[in-house]
Design a protein around this motif. Structure first.
Motif, mmCIF file in Angstrom:
data_model
loop_
_atom_site.group_PDB
_atom_site.id
_atom_site.type_symbol
_atom_site.label_atom_id
_atom_site.label_comp_id
_atom_site.label_asym_id
_atom_site.label_seq_id
_atom_site.Cartn_x
_atom_site.Cartn_y
_atom_site.Cartn_z
ATOM 1 N N MET A 149 0.849 -1.167 0.000
ATOM 2 C CA MET A 149 0.000 0.000 0.000
ATOM 3 C C MET A 149 0.903 1.242 0.000
ATOM 4 N N ALA A 150 0.711 2.121 -0.955
ATOM 5 C CA ALA A 150 1.555 3.294 -1.146
ATOM 6 C C ALA A 150 1.373 4.320 -0.025
ATOM 7 N N ASP A 151 0.205 4.340 0.588
ATOM 8 C CA ASP A 151 -0.065 5.340 1.619
ATOM 9 C C ASP A 151 0.414 4.929 3.006
ATOM 10 N N ALA A 152 0.850 3.702 3.175
ATOM 11 C CA ALA A 152 1.277 3.217 4.495
ATOM 12 C C ALA A 152 2.668 3.740 4.835
ATOM 13 N N LEU A 153 2.910 3.922 6.130
ATOM 14 C CA LEU A 153 4.237 4.302 6.584
ATOM 15 C C LEU A 153 5.151 3.085 6.527
ATOM 16 N N GLU A 154 6.428 3.343 6.273
ATOM 17 C CA GLU A 154 7.430 2.285 6.322
ATOM 18 C C GLU A 154 7.552 1.824 7.775
#
Length: 162
Positions: free
Chosen positions: A1-6
């Motif tokens: 998911m691109a919006d998730a934090l690393e």
């Protein structure tokens, strides 16, 4: 998911938020016990004591402590009733209210500060080396400055109630 934090970002975020919560709780408790004030009231007195001529406008106070205008008005009313601050219209701007700390306010602040400093030293600074302190100070100043680059809350238009 691109919006998730690393994962490292997420761990850092939660460590910061938990640390801030633990420190805030301890400071709030100390300020209440030592001076019978809320943390926001303590912040207001501390900002006023540090201000030029020991006075600021209500807007400057609200922006400085990141508090709502209505909440600040309530807290300032309590401090004024206790004789710790005064409020009066600004001679330079008829829309502004000047807030000044009184001698009683300075005395109350002086009662609170030794314990406040002890809480900060024991909880925040004790586990840090001088190098850590310098690095943390630099990092937090950059983060704060980045956040403060946005228009202050007082510049936001008020939402009308339905």
């Amino acid at each position: 998911m691109a919006d998730a934090l690393e994962p490292e970002q997420l761990n850092t975020y939660f460590a910061l938020m938990e640390s801030v919560s633990l420190l805030h709780h301890a400071v709030e408790q100390q300020v209440r016990e030592a001076g019978d004030l809320s943390y926001v009231q303590f912040q207001l007195l501390a900002r006023l004591a540090d201000a030029p001529e020991r006075q600021l406008t209500m807007t400057e106070l609200a922006d400085g402590v990141v508090y709502s205008r209505s909440g600040l008005t309530h807290q300032a009313g309590l401090l004024e009733k206790a004789g710790l601050i005064t409020r009066c219209p600004s001679p330079d701007d008829q829309r502004a209210t000047l807030v000044a700390i009184t001698q009683a306010g300075l005395a109350r602040l002086a009662e609170i500060l030794p314990g406040h400093i002890q809480v900060a030293r024991s909880l925040l600074f004790a586990p840090l080396s001088d190098q850590d302190l310098h690095a943390l100070g630099d990092i937090m100043a950059r983060v704060r400055d980045h956040m403060r680059a946005r228009p202050p809350r007082s510049a936001a238009t008020r939402k009308r109630r339905a």
